[in-house]
Scaffold this motif. Structure first.
Motif, PDB file in Angstrom:
ATOM      1  N   ILE A  67       0.857  -1.176   0.000  1.00 43.17           N
ATOM      2  CA  ILE A  67       0.000   0.000   0.000  1.00 43.17           C
ATOM      3  C   ILE A  67       0.900   1.235   0.000  1.00 43.17           C
ATOM      4  CG2 ILE A  67      -1.855   1.260   1.140  1.00 43.17           C
ATOM      5  CD1 ILE A  67      -2.661  -1.540   0.197  1.00 43.17           C
ATOM      6  N   LYS A  68       0.722   2.090  -0.974  1.00 39.71           N
ATOM      7  CA  LYS A  68       1.614   3.236  -1.142  1.00 39.71           C
ATOM      8  C   LYS A  68       1.323   4.322  -0.107  1.00 39.71           C
ATOM      9  CE  LYS A  68       3.509   6.039  -4.927  1.00 39.71           C
ATOM     10  NZ  LYS A  68       3.396   6.288  -6.388  1.00 39.71           N
ATOM     11  N   ASP A  69       2.394   4.842   0.490  1.00 40.14           N
ATOM     12  CA  ASP A  69       2.300   5.989   1.387  1.00 40.14           C
ATOM     13  C   ASP A  69       2.553   7.232   0.544  1.00 40.14           C
ATOM     14  OD1 ASP A  69       2.940   8.097   3.206  1.00 40.14           O
ATOM     15  OD2 ASP A  69       3.291   6.612   4.776  1.00 40.14           O
ATOM     16  N   MET A  70       1.482   7.898   0.150  1.00 36.83           N
ATOM     17  CA  MET A  70       1.587   8.997  -0.799  1.00 36.83           C
ATOM     18  C   MET A  70       2.413  10.167  -0.238  1.00 36.83           C
ATOM     19  SD  MET A  70       0.097   7.962  -3.497  1.00 36.83           S
ATOM     20  CE  MET A  70      -1.217   6.926  -4.180  1.00 36.83           C
ATOM     21  N   ALA A  71       2.214  10.483   1.046  1.00 42.18           N
ATOM     22  CA  ALA A  71       2.913  11.624   1.642  1.00 42.18           C
ATOM     23  C   ALA A  71       4.426  11.393   1.684  1.00 42.18           C
ATOM     24  CB  ALA A  71       2.376  11.890   3.041  1.00 42.18           C
ATOM     25  N   TRP A  72       4.849  10.212   2.158  1.00 45.34           N
ATOM     26  CA  TRP A  72       6.277   9.907   2.209  1.00 45.34           C
ATOM     27  C   TRP A  72       6.865   9.804   0.802  1.00 45.34           C
ATOM     28  CZ3 TRP A  72      10.124   8.338   5.942  1.00 45.34           C
ATOM     29  CH2 TRP A  72       9.769   8.646   7.255  1.00 45.34           C
ATOM     30  N   SER A  73       6.126   9.230  -0.115  1.00 42.03           N
ATOM     31  CA  SER A  73       6.626   9.064  -1.490  1.00 42.03           C
ATOM     32  C   SER A  73       6.915  10.418  -2.132  1.00 42.03           C
ATOM     33  CB  SER A  73       5.608   8.287  -2.329  1.00 42.03           C
ATOM     34  OG  SER A  73       5.468   6.970  -1.847  1.00 42.03           O
TER      35      SER A  73
ATOM     36  N   ASP B 169       3.653   0.758   2.853  1.00 42.00           N
ATOM     37  CA  ASP B 169       3.439  -0.187   3.932  1.00 42.00           C
ATOM     38  C   ASP B 169       3.195  -1.539   3.273  1.00 42.00           C
ATOM     39  OD1 ASP B 169       3.768   1.514   6.051  1.00 42.00           O
ATOM     40  OD2 ASP B 169       1.641   1.936   6.315  1.00 42.00           O
ATOM     41  N   VAL B 170       3.957  -2.531   3.688  1.00 43.70           N
ATOM     42  CA  VAL B 170       3.790  -3.868   3.120  1.00 43.70           C
ATOM     43  C   VAL B 170       2.777  -4.611   3.979  1.00 43.70           C
ATOM     44  CG1 VAL B 170       5.818  -4.701   4.374  1.00 43.70           C
ATOM     45  CG2 VAL B 170       4.983  -5.988   2.409  1.00 43.70           C
ATOM     46  N   ILE B 171       1.831  -5.293   3.325  1.00 38.98           N
ATOM     47  CA  ILE B 171       0.788  -5.997   4.084  1.00 38.98           C
ATOM     48  C   ILE B 171       0.837  -7.503   3.881  1.00 38.98           C
ATOM     49  CG2 ILE B 171      -0.795  -4.048   4.270  1.00 38.98           C
ATOM     50  CD1 ILE B 171      -2.289  -5.139   1.834  1.00 38.98           C
ATOM     51  N   TYR B 172       1.737  -7.981   3.002  1.00 42.57           N
ATOM     52  CA  TYR B 172       1.873  -9.433   2.857  1.00 42.57           C
ATOM     53  C   TYR B 172       3.197  -9.777   2.198  1.00 42.57           C
ATOM     54  CZ  TYR B 172      -0.060 -14.158   2.850  1.00 42.57           C
ATOM     55  OH  TYR B 172      -0.316 -15.482   3.134  1.00 42.57           O
TER      56      TYR B 172
ATOM     57  N   ARG C  85      12.679   0.976  -9.925  1.00 46.27           N
ATOM     58  CA  ARG C  85      11.822   1.536  -8.881  1.00 46.27           C
ATOM     59  C   ARG C  85      12.346   1.070  -7.535  1.00 46.27           C
ATOM     60  NH1 ARG C  85       5.921  -0.117  -9.738  1.00 46.27           N
ATOM     61  NH2 ARG C  85       5.674   1.201  -7.896  1.00 46.27           N
ATOM     62  N   ARG C  86      12.439   2.011  -6.609  1.00 45.93           N
ATOM     63  CA  ARG C  86      12.918   1.695  -5.259  1.00 45.93           C
ATOM     64  C   ARG C  86      11.767   1.837  -4.287  1.00 45.93           C
ATOM     65  NH1 ARG C  86      16.444   4.444  -9.018  1.00 45.93           N
ATOM     66  NH2 ARG C  86      18.381   3.270  -9.000  1.00 45.93           N
ATOM     67  N   LEU C  87      11.423   0.746  -3.659  1.00 48.52           N
ATOM     68  CA  LEU C  87      10.267   0.701  -2.773  1.00 48.52           C
ATOM     69  C   LEU C  87      10.750   0.528  -1.333  1.00 48.52           C
ATOM     70  CD1 LEU C  87       9.501  -0.514  -5.681  1.00 48.52           C
ATOM     71  CD2 LEU C  87       7.483  -1.405  -4.564  1.00 48.52           C
ATOM     72  N   GLN C  88      10.495   1.515  -0.511  1.00 45.07           N
ATOM     73  CA  GLN C  88      10.888   1.481   0.893  1.00 45.07           C
ATOM     74  C   GLN C  88       9.713   0.970   1.723  1.00 45.07           C
ATOM     75  OE1 GLN C  88      14.153   2.351   0.907  1.00 45.07           O
ATOM     76  NE2 GLN C  88      13.704   2.699  -1.252  1.00 45.07           N
ATOM     77  N   LEU C  89       9.897  -0.128   2.429  1.00 43.06           N
ATOM     78  CA  LEU C  89       8.814  -0.770   3.169  1.00 43.06           C
ATOM     79  C   LEU C  89       8.818  -0.212   4.589  1.00 43.06           C
ATOM     80  CD1 LEU C  89       9.307  -4.375   1.762  1.00 43.06           C
ATOM     81  CD2 LEU C  89       8.200  -2.382   0.726  1.00 43.06           C
ATOM     82  N   LYS C  90       8.126   0.899   4.749  1.00 39.12           N
ATOM     83  CA  LYS C  90       8.271   1.752   5.928  1.00 39.12           C
ATOM     84  C   LYS C  90       7.846   1.069   7.217  1.00 39.12           C
ATOM     85  CE  LYS C  90       5.674   5.445   6.049  1.00 39.12           C
ATOM     86  NZ  LYS C  90       4.862   5.323   7.289  1.00 39.12           N
TER      87      LYS C  90
END
Length: 551
Positions: A256-262, A300-303, A332-337
């Motif tokens: 699930i993308k965190d729009m504010a942090w992104s 945020d990773v959910i699974y 693409r760099r995805l940070q799993l906050k």
């Protein structure tokens, strides 16, 4: 006929099994027996509930998430087959002790992934370096002299034909039933996607699973910019193949993308071409230009499923791995906050209290931990993907050492990037000492994963190199402090060494480096034992799934 590891562990009958070129193994048919020394390691993982706020999502988006989790469950079963054997349920059900069964489940088999893949049952032999990607009786000499199709393929298994000769079978054929099920689920999920680019990616990824042609879907994944939900799914990383690093293992993340942090992170990708030019190495090793479409986002990773869920948990992703896609589009760099925060709170802070000198502990921060992790992923886009002397790609030239050296490069160039962006005023939070001190504490966290994995070898090479260069010192109490000037010099020196190894495709040089420095010295081992005695977990494991999310 070759027997599986599963058969040699469980034995559904009371007989003794034997196989071609394998030892005969006798096993208690009632329950695999844990080694006495392993009782103390059963609690090295601390449980974390994996969740996030889904209230802003529509009913269709929630239905899509449920489907993506169902697809991920099938991916999980496929990774069990690649890592260990075909019958996960029979293996786990034969283990009577609940804590032991959970430990085996976390490790996807009977080998401890955070202790050099050491077997933790009395009747289990050493894990094959090639996992289940190659015949267990195959030697390196046989493989290297044999001539057969797709020999170095990412998406095929090496098997023996009816004459005993090496051949390959494509994933789409070997796992056709499961992959078709996943494809159907992804296609159904696409019908619930409001974002057209994401729907297109899901349908293309479904096609890739059926055909083993993943590049078109990788390009489609790079085109997605606004989707609030994401999934990384398929055969992706090659770490599980420790024999050659050729074969990709199945894994999945639902995000699930965190729009504010992104939005905060978006500005950094634009500096990649400039940072590439400034690398501390001669021009011939930085002649490639990073793709212009690279981007940074927080999720945020959910699974988690498959390789990503085995042993230590990934907290950041840098994809695709395809060199052609990287050069044309970047990554693409995805940070799993949320996973990153859990590791920082549960593990890194307690480690710093034990192993960092009191006066520098204030420099250990989540901001620095997040940035170090993020720029590690960004740094995968720097350097060189193809050797400068026609030895093919770096991955092919360095074989089983390619992943370890690439991880080492990303760690060290991530620090180089932070230093440069702090100088430019692009990074405005904290000071360089925060990032260096947090990085040192992070080495102690990562070293506990063992020295057998790609990340583990990279950690040890870096730790031992830093020690030789005086980048840190250790006092009589066994606490460490950073020497800022020597740390900077060590970062530049190791960056140059790694980039030259990669550009030259110098397999012998890397092999010598890993054998010399890819080990845990005794003094460090005693310090890590203190962390264990203090009850600090080594990593996290997840309570996750549709029920946890209320789906």
């Amino acid at each position: 006929m070759k027997i599986s590891h599963l058969a040699s562990i469980i034995l559904l009958a009371t007989s003794t099994l034997s196989g071609c070129n394998e030892k005969t193994v006798s096993v208690n048919p009632q329950s695999p027996q844990l080694l006495d020394s392993y009782q103390s390691r059963l609690d090295i993982y601390t449980p974390v509930t994996l969740t996030t706020d889904l209230s802003h999502l529509s009913d269709n988006q929630k239905k899509m998430i449920a489907l993506l989790i169902e697809a991920s469950d099938i991916i999980d079963d496929l990774f069990w087959q690649q890592a260990f054997g075909p019958d996960k349920k029979a293996f786990l059900s034969a283990i009577s002790d609940e804590k032991v069964r959970k430990f085996a489940d976390i490790n996807y088999g009977p080998w401890d992934r955070l202790a050099g893949d050491k077997a933790f049952f009395t009747t289990v032999e050493e894990k094959p370096l090639g996992a289940e990607f190659y015949p267990h009786d195959m030697t390196k000499e046989e493989f290297e002299t044999a001539d057969f199709p797709d020999k170095k393929g990412l998406y095929s298994l090496v098997r023996r034909d009816k004459n005993g000769q090496l051949t390959t079978i494509a994933y789409s054929e070997a796992y056709s039933e499961q992959l078709n099920r996943i494809a159907v689920i992804l296609e159904k999920a696409a019908t619930f996607a409001a974002d057209k680019e994401f729907a297109n990616y899901l349908t293309m990824r479904a096609e890739a699973l059926r055909t083993d042609n993943y590049q078109p879907s990788d390009f489609a994944w790079m085109e997605m910019k606004n989707n609030p939900i994401d999934v990384v799914i398929g055969p992706i990383e090659t770490y599980e193949d420790q024999l050659y690093g050729y074969r990709a293992a199945f894994e999945s993340y639902v995000l699930i993308k965190d729009m504010a942090w992104s939005e905060k992170l978006a500005k950094y990708a634009a500096y990649l071409p400039e940072l590439q030019k400034g690398l501390p190495v001669s021009k011939k090793y930085k002649q490639e230009i990073p793709g212009s479409d690279a981007d940074l986002n927080a999720y945020d990773v959910i699974y988690y499923a498959g390789h990503s869920n085995a042993g230590s948990k990934t907290i950041a992703i840098n994809l695709p791995n395809d060199e052609e896609v990287q050069l044309k589009k970047g990554t693409r760099r995805l940070q799993l906050k949320n996973a990153m925060q859990a590791k920082f709170d549960s593990i890194l802070v307690p480690i710093a209290k034990q192993l960092i000198v009191p006066e520098q502990r204030k420099h250990v921060s989540f901001t620095a931990f997040f940035a170090n992790t993020m720029f590690h992923e960004v740094a995968h886009g720097l350097g060189i993907k193809n050797t400068i002397n026609n030895n093919g790609t770096v991955r092919q030239a360095l074989k089983e050492h390619a992943s370890a050296l690439e991880e080492g490069k990303a760690d060290i160039l991530g620090l180089y990037m932070i230093r440069q962006l702090l100088k430019k005023g692009v990074i405005t939070e904290g000071q360089l000492e925060d990032y260096y001190t947090t990085f040192l504490a992070g080495i102690f966290r990562s070293v506990r994963f063992g020295a057998s994995s790609a990340h583990g070898k990279a950690n040890m090479v870096r730790f031992n190199y830093f020690a030789e260069q005086g980048a840190f010192t250790r006092n009589e109490q066994g606490q460490y402090s950073v020497n800022m000037e020597k740390m900077t010099n060590a970062i530049d020196g190791l960056s140059k060494l790694i980039l030259e190894f990669q550009g030259n495709g110098d397999y012998q040089g890397v092999d010598k480096l890993v054998k010399k420095s890819g080990i845990i010295p005794q003094e460090l081992a005693s310090d890590l034992a203190r962390l264990e005695n203090a009850g600090i977990p080594v990593d996290i494991t997840f309570n996750q799934g549709k029920k946890i999310l209320g789906l």
